[in-house]
Design a protein around this motif. Sequence first.
Motif, PDB file in Angstrom:
ATOM      1  N   ILE A  87      42.168 109.076 -37.904  1.00  0.00           N
ATOM      2  CA  ILE A  87      43.429 108.350 -38.072  1.00  0.00           C
ATOM      3  C   ILE A  87      44.571 109.312 -38.411  1.00  0.00           C
ATOM      4  CG2 ILE A  87      44.606 106.653 -39.545  1.00  0.00           C
ATOM      5  CD1 ILE A  87      41.817 105.221 -39.733  1.00  0.00           C
ATOM      6  N   LEU A 139      33.425  99.340 -49.985  1.00  0.00           N
ATOM      7  CA  LEU A 139      33.960  99.685 -48.660  1.00  0.00           C
ATOM      8  C   LEU A 139      35.152  98.793 -48.317  1.00  0.00           C
ATOM      9  CD1 LEU A 139      33.951 101.262 -46.045  1.00  0.00           C
ATOM     10  CD2 LEU A 139      32.105  99.807 -45.199  1.00  0.00           C
ATOM     11  N   MET A 140      35.093  97.520 -48.716  1.00  0.00           N
ATOM     12  CA  MET A 140      36.244  96.638 -48.492  1.00  0.00           C
ATOM     13  C   MET A 140      37.469  97.163 -49.248  1.00  0.00           C
ATOM     14  SD  MET A 140      34.127  93.087 -48.705  1.00  0.00           S
ATOM     15  CE  MET A 140      35.377  91.830 -48.595  1.00  0.00           C
ATOM     16  N   CYS A 143      38.903 100.318 -47.390  1.00  0.00           N
ATOM     17  CA  CYS A 143      39.624  99.988 -46.148  1.00  0.00           C
ATOM     18  C   CYS A 143      40.919  99.254 -46.445  1.00  0.00           C
ATOM     19  CB  CYS A 143      38.769  99.112 -45.239  1.00  0.00           C
ATOM     20  SG  CYS A 143      37.262  99.885 -44.703  1.00  0.00           S
ATOM     21  N   ASN A 144      40.821  98.323 -47.384  1.00  0.00           N
ATOM     22  CA  ASN A 144      41.989  97.538 -47.756  1.00  0.00           C
ATOM     23  C   ASN A 144      43.111  98.442 -48.277  1.00  0.00           C
ATOM     24  OD1 ASN A 144      42.691  94.732 -47.859  1.00  0.00           O
ATOM     25  ND2 ASN A 144      42.879  94.993 -50.076  1.00  0.00           N
ATOM     26  N   GLU A 146      43.627 101.534 -47.528  1.00  0.00           N
ATOM     27  CA  GLU A 146      44.224 102.312 -46.440  1.00  0.00           C
ATOM     28  C   GLU A 146      45.133 101.453 -45.582  1.00  0.00           C
ATOM     29  OE1 GLU A 146      42.057 105.580 -44.635  1.00  0.00           O
ATOM     30  OE2 GLU A 146      40.267 104.706 -45.530  1.00  0.00           O
ATOM     31  N   VAL A 147      44.727 100.194 -45.382  1.00  0.00           N
ATOM     32  CA  VAL A 147      45.581  99.288 -44.614  1.00  0.00           C
ATOM     33  C   VAL A 147      46.888  99.053 -45.379  1.00  0.00           C
ATOM     34  CG1 VAL A 147      45.827  96.903 -43.803  1.00  0.00           C
ATOM     35  CG2 VAL A 147      43.718  98.154 -43.354  1.00  0.00           C
ATOM     36  N   ARG A 148      46.785  98.878 -46.696  1.00  0.00           N
ATOM     37  CA  ARG A 148      47.985  98.660 -47.498  1.00  0.00           C
ATOM     38  C   ARG A 148      48.931  99.850 -47.372  1.00  0.00           C
ATOM     39  NH1 ARG A 148      46.135  98.385 -52.640  1.00  0.00           N
ATOM     40  NH2 ARG A 148      45.513  96.222 -52.426  1.00  0.00           N
ATOM     41  N   MET A 150      49.117 101.908 -44.959  1.00  0.00           N
ATOM     42  CA  MET A 150      49.638 101.978 -43.598  1.00  0.00           C
ATOM     43  C   MET A 150      50.762 100.964 -43.365  1.00  0.00           C
ATOM     44  SD  MET A 150      47.143 102.010 -40.334  1.00  0.00           S
ATOM     45  CE  MET A 150      46.424 103.624 -40.516  1.00  0.00           C
ATOM     46  N   PHE A 151      50.591  99.756 -43.926  1.00  0.00           N
ATOM     47  CA  PHE A 151      51.579  98.706 -43.679  1.00  0.00           C
ATOM     48  C   PHE A 151      52.732  98.710 -44.687  1.00  0.00           C
ATOM     49  CE2 PHE A 151      48.184  97.111 -41.050  1.00  0.00           C
ATOM     50  CZ  PHE A 151      48.831  96.451 -40.021  1.00  0.00           C
ATOM     51  N   ASP A 152      52.409  99.077 -45.932  1.00  0.00           N
ATOM     52  CA  ASP A 152      53.419  98.929 -46.984  1.00  0.00           C
ATOM     53  C   ASP A 152      53.940 100.259 -47.519  1.00  0.00           C
ATOM     54  OD1 ASP A 152      52.578  96.347 -46.649  1.00  0.00           O
ATOM     55  OD2 ASP A 152      51.380  96.295 -48.477  1.00  0.00           O
TER      56      ASP A 152
ATOM     57  N   HIS B  29      44.263  92.445 -47.860  1.00  0.00           N
ATOM     58  CA  HIS B  29      45.645  92.565 -47.401  1.00  0.00           C
ATOM     59  C   HIS B  29      45.955  91.439 -46.409  1.00  0.00           C
ATOM     60  CE1 HIS B  29      49.254  94.216 -45.510  1.00  0.00           C
ATOM     61  NE2 HIS B  29      49.364  94.983 -46.570  1.00  0.00           N
ATOM     62  N   ILE B  32      45.243  91.941 -42.692  1.00  0.00           N
ATOM     63  CA  ILE B  32      43.837  91.827 -42.281  1.00  0.00           C
ATOM     64  C   ILE B  32      43.456  90.358 -42.168  1.00  0.00           C
ATOM     65  CG2 ILE B  32      41.427  92.279 -42.925  1.00  0.00           C
ATOM     66  CD1 ILE B  32      42.271  94.827 -44.221  1.00  0.00           C
ATOM     67  N   GLY B 106      44.962 103.476 -35.430  1.00  0.00           N
ATOM     68  CA  GLY B 106      44.471 103.700 -36.794  1.00  0.00           C
ATOM     69  C   GLY B 106      44.257 102.403 -37.543  1.00  0.00           C
ATOM     70  N   LEU B 110      40.674 100.672 -38.969  1.00  0.00           N
ATOM     71  CA  LEU B 110      40.493 100.224 -40.355  1.00  0.00           C
ATOM     72  C   LEU B 110      40.159  98.740 -40.433  1.00  0.00           C
ATOM     73  CD1 LEU B 110      43.371 102.171 -42.114  1.00  0.00           C
ATOM     74  CD2 LEU B 110      40.904 102.570 -42.359  1.00  0.00           C
ATOM     75  N   ASP B 113      36.581  98.369 -39.616  1.00  0.00           N
ATOM     76  CA  ASP B 113      35.767  98.832 -40.747  1.00  0.00           C
ATOM     77  C   ASP B 113      35.731  97.772 -41.846  1.00  0.00           C
ATOM     78  OD1 ASP B 113      35.484 101.172 -39.376  1.00  0.00           O
ATOM     79  OD2 ASP B 113      36.777 102.372 -40.671  1.00  0.00           O
ATOM     80  N   TYR B 114      36.896  97.185 -42.098  1.00  0.00           N
ATOM     81  CA  TYR B 114      36.965  96.162 -43.143  1.00  0.00           C
ATOM     82  C   TYR B 114      36.061  94.979 -42.786  1.00  0.00           C
ATOM     83  CZ  TYR B 114      38.674  92.826 -46.512  1.00  0.00           C
ATOM     84  OH  TYR B 114      38.720  91.919 -47.540  1.00  0.00           O
ATOM     85  N   ALA B 117      32.518  95.763 -43.401  1.00  0.00           N
ATOM     86  CA  ALA B 117      32.217  95.698 -44.834  1.00  0.00           C
ATOM     87  C   ALA B 117      32.081  94.250 -45.287  1.00  0.00           C
ATOM     88  CB  ALA B 117      33.317  96.404 -45.635  1.00  0.00           C
TER      89      ALA B 117
END
Lengths: 321, 321
Positions: A87, A139-140, A143-144, A146-148, A150-152, B29, B32, B106, B110, B113-114, B117
């Motif tokens: 990524i 793991l949740m 990932c969560n 990283e998503v946060r 990325m988006f915020d 998030h 997601i 990316g 993610l 992956d989420y 999980a």
Amino acid sequence: MEHLSFLDLIRDDLERVENLLRERPPGQHEAIGVAVDHLVDGGGKRVRPALVLLSTHFCGADVDKAIFAAAAVELLHTATLIHDDLIDGSLMRRGAQTLNAHWSPGATVLAGDYVFAHAAHLASRSGSTLLMQCFSETLMTICNGEVRQMFDGHRNQTSREEYEQRIHAKTASLISMSAQAGAILAQVETEKREALKIYGEQLGLVFQIVDDVLDFVADERVLGKPVGSDLRQGLVTLPVLLFLEDNPDHPAVCQALEGNSSDKVAREAIQAIAGSPAIERALAAAQEHADQAKAALSELSHSSYRAALLALVDFTVRRRF
Amino acid sequence: MEHLSFLDLIRDDLERVENLLRERPPGQHEAIGVAVDHLVDGGGKRVRPALVLLSTHFCGADVDKAIFAAAAVELLHTATLIHDDLIDGSLMRRGAQTLNAHWSPGATVLAGDYVFAHAAHLASRSGSTLLMQCFSETLMTICNGEVRQMFDGHRNQTSREEYEQRIHAKTASLISMSAQAGAILAQVETEKREALKIYGEQLGLVFQIVDDVLDFVADERVLGKPVGSDLRQGLVTLPVLLFLEDNPDHPAVCQALEGNSSDKVAREAIQAIAGSPAIERALAAAQEHADQAKAALSELSHSSYRAALLALVDFTVRRRF
């Protein structure tokens, strides 16, 4: 971590974990085997398996089961690195090429997925559904987070709170899970598990803050990747945050955080931060978390394993690699 | 699958699975949540959860635990689709945009992956480490099959054996796991689990072969994606294999399999295959696997659930969507 005396207690167990990490499941494609061996041989400090094993002995859990949990957390960590490097477009890690540096994006995604599955399989072999639950929740969380980001993520506007939330998800969650593993497997009383949870969370924050400091001040050869990688990607870490408190308008740093700055500007920004008091202030913050990690264990019974857990904190805050 | 009478037995259970699929884990998030809802609402036939539930009743397993296993296999399937669509660059699925059509690569990695999980977490809530093991082994099989296809796939030179190996990994492994779920949860005797395993494997082959046929002959509006997607990507499926047996040098088909053919040539190739006896021969092969699926259950005790499992085979071989 080979010459650290506090690991002597679990030297044989760690050896068993290494063997598990090199096990090739039936039917595994040769290419995946080679890729995973490369990543596993590439080192890493095995902090997470060490924590699982120290926690296991400290709580009197079954070591034969814990071996699987220890290998599982290391492979979970490995899988997240495979996808992270893809990524981020990172080409080097621990002094070696990343998988995405020579594999296609698609193959890299699949290799990461495979390693996730292998990690989950190892976790299931621990025989504890509670551990599996904690494993998948972690793991949740990762990932969560990283998503946060990325988006915020708003580059320049990251607050200290957002930084801590991010490194909690990215690093402290899995280190905390590792520290709790023994308590979960031995089903000890809530207080002890809670203490190990806090210990692991604080240790994880130390670990990541020191990583973020080393990203500015370490020797590239020791670091195994270019200095200042995070800043070059516009990622605001604690040294940057603290530097910006004193120098909110520093031209090179602000430009670097905008992304797509020249290499010259990026180097200037990195040097400015590396030579500033922000480094010592970040290390002081790490020391505070280290003190909290140790305090979390203060009420628990004394033993050589507790002593090793405390020594691991000191090592983490002092390490320079 | 809403009006299929053999599902009446598990209608309430399937409703509970739907609710679980829409549950949002704490801290998830918003992005997601929206993405997963979109995928879950997008439908899919819920074949895998239905199998888990029929198998559960057939084996006398605990339905409250099976609900989690049923939701887990559906989400595992969803997660693999998220990554597959990204890897293949597919923009449409089931008549709706794929996640990668509007998210960055990316973020899509993610999100997948989420969902992996989350699926693992649901599986762990079934309370069975044996189920967790089977669950993670299945994911390893799926990823491994895709890696094999990526590294060893030789387009024109695919053999029938390689094709069956590929669709076993891609589809039959998870369908077989779903069919075994009740046997695993109820810990029934080996023979019954083995029968359900074979049933599931054969049903999975039917499912994929029919999918591969529909990719040529279905109505695009019903299919929800462009006809001939596989061929356009150079993927050799059973209709193509059988067509090439009779027409080894067909210019349009050979060109299409080389990849980067014009849309005109691709359409010509698709029409040639769709209008050939290869379609009926592929469906006959599906029928053979359907017969084997049914035969696998012939020695097991008769019940309404066994009848439903048999009816599911007939539905699968006859379905046209």
